[in-house]
Design an enzyme around this catalytic site. Structure first.
Site, PDB file in Angstrom:
ATOM      1  N   ASP A 111      37.626   9.544  -0.414  1.00  0.00           N
ATOM      2  CA  ASP A 111      37.602   8.672   0.761  1.00  0.00           C
ATOM      3  C   ASP A 111      36.253   7.955   0.901  1.00  0.00           C
ATOM      4  O   ASP A 111      35.655   7.944   1.977  1.00  0.00           O
ATOM      5  CB  ASP A 111      37.910   9.482   2.023  1.00  0.00           C
ATOM      6  CG  ASP A 111      38.354   8.598   3.195  1.00  0.00           C
ATOM      7  OD1 ASP A 111      38.814   7.463   2.945  1.00  0.00           O
ATOM      8  OD2 ASP A 111      38.248   9.043   4.351  1.00  0.00           O
ATOM      9  N   LYS A 126      34.159   5.002   1.673  1.00  0.00           N
ATOM     10  CA  LYS A 126      34.338   3.795   2.473  1.00  0.00           C
ATOM     11  C   LYS A 126      33.080   3.608   3.316  1.00  0.00           C
ATOM     12  O   LYS A 126      32.263   4.539   3.441  1.00  0.00           O
ATOM     13  CB  LYS A 126      35.570   3.926   3.380  1.00  0.00           C
ATOM     14  CG  LYS A 126      35.506   5.101   4.344  1.00  0.00           C
ATOM     15  CD  LYS A 126      36.790   5.232   5.144  1.00  0.00           C
ATOM     16  CE  LYS A 126      36.723   6.426   6.105  1.00  0.00           C
ATOM     17  NZ  LYS A 126      37.988   6.595   6.866  1.00  0.00           N
ATOM     18  N   GLU A 146      24.403  19.029   8.690  1.00  0.00           N
ATOM     19  CA  GLU A 146      23.128  18.501   9.155  1.00  0.00           C
ATOM     20  C   GLU A 146      23.331  17.298  10.074  1.00  0.00           C
ATOM     21  O   GLU A 146      24.288  16.533   9.919  1.00  0.00           O
ATOM     22  CB  GLU A 146      22.253  18.089   7.963  1.00  0.00           C
ATOM     23  CG  GLU A 146      22.761  16.893   7.190  1.00  0.00           C
ATOM     24  CD  GLU A 146      21.800  16.421   6.114  1.00  0.00           C
ATOM     25  OE1 GLU A 146      20.603  16.239   6.415  1.00  0.00           O
ATOM     26  OE2 GLU A 146      22.257  16.229   4.967  1.00  0.00           O
TER      27      GLU A 146
END
Length: 205
Positions: free
Chosen positions: A105, A107, A60
């Site tokens: 991951d 972050k 999206e």
């Protein structure tokens, strides 16, 4: 749209042809698994595959800014904003963790703030499913500054590793600093594994 090209493909560029194909195959498998996820705080993946220009993930379109872009301006989040950060990202992570997926991951660059301050978790392309045996060729997959000690040491991970990463994001969002600074990757990794962070109240009472 260049955004549809699988960014994780670049991690395979240094491998020989056979290993590169295996790397891409497993990444696409995991990306397609991410396509089965349906949660307001997780970016929706529509499709993943290979085309004449290379592997791709179609997802999206998000119209917003990443948390990294916000923090880069020097802005710190207010306490209500910090609460919303933890609540929304925490709910998204709880959803994927219940499905035995670890993001790996978390972050600021992977947290997109869109309309009505909705936060979307992005980049599940390197999420590691427990039943996947993707060979990482000794490479760090993720961002060392936000990794848990277990991830840095190559141990088996569960959702608690993502929560460690979220805590680092929270710390940085509140103080403008990372809890484990360093001049290079080696120093950052050593501090995460062995060192203690400076309490937030010492930075901002």
């Amino acid at each position: 749209n260049p955004r549809l090209i699988l960014s994780a493909y670049h991690g395979a560029l240094g491998l020989d042809t056979g290993k590169k194909q295996e790397y891409i195959k497993r990444l696409l498998q995991e990306a397609k698994a991410a396509g089965n996820l349906n949660h307001p705080n997780i970016v929706t993946v529509f499709d993943a595959g290979e085309s004449e220009v290379g592997p791709f993930i179609a997802m999206e379109y998000l119209d917003g800014v990443t948390l990294k872009e916000v923090l880069t301006t020097g802005k710190r989040l207010t306490v209500p904003q910090l609460v919303e950060l933890v609540r929304q990202v925490g709910e998204g992570l709880d959803y994927v963790h219940q499905r035995n997926i670890v993001h790996r991951d978390i972050k600021p660059a992977n947290l997109m703030i869109v309309e009505n301050n909705l936060i979307k978790i992005m980049d599940l392309g390197i999420a590691r499913l427990p039943f996947s045996d993707l060979t990482r060729e000794g490479r760090l997959v993720g961002s060392p500054s936000y990794m848990s000690p277990e991830q840095l040491q190559g141990q088996d991970l569960d959702g608690r590793s993502d929560l460690f990463s979220l805590a680092i994001v929270l710390y940085q969002s509140a103080t403008g600093k990372k809890p484990f600074p360093g001049q290079n990757i080696q120093e950052i990794c050593w501090r995460i594994i062995h060192d203690e962070w400076v309490p937030i109240t010492e930075i901002d009472p």
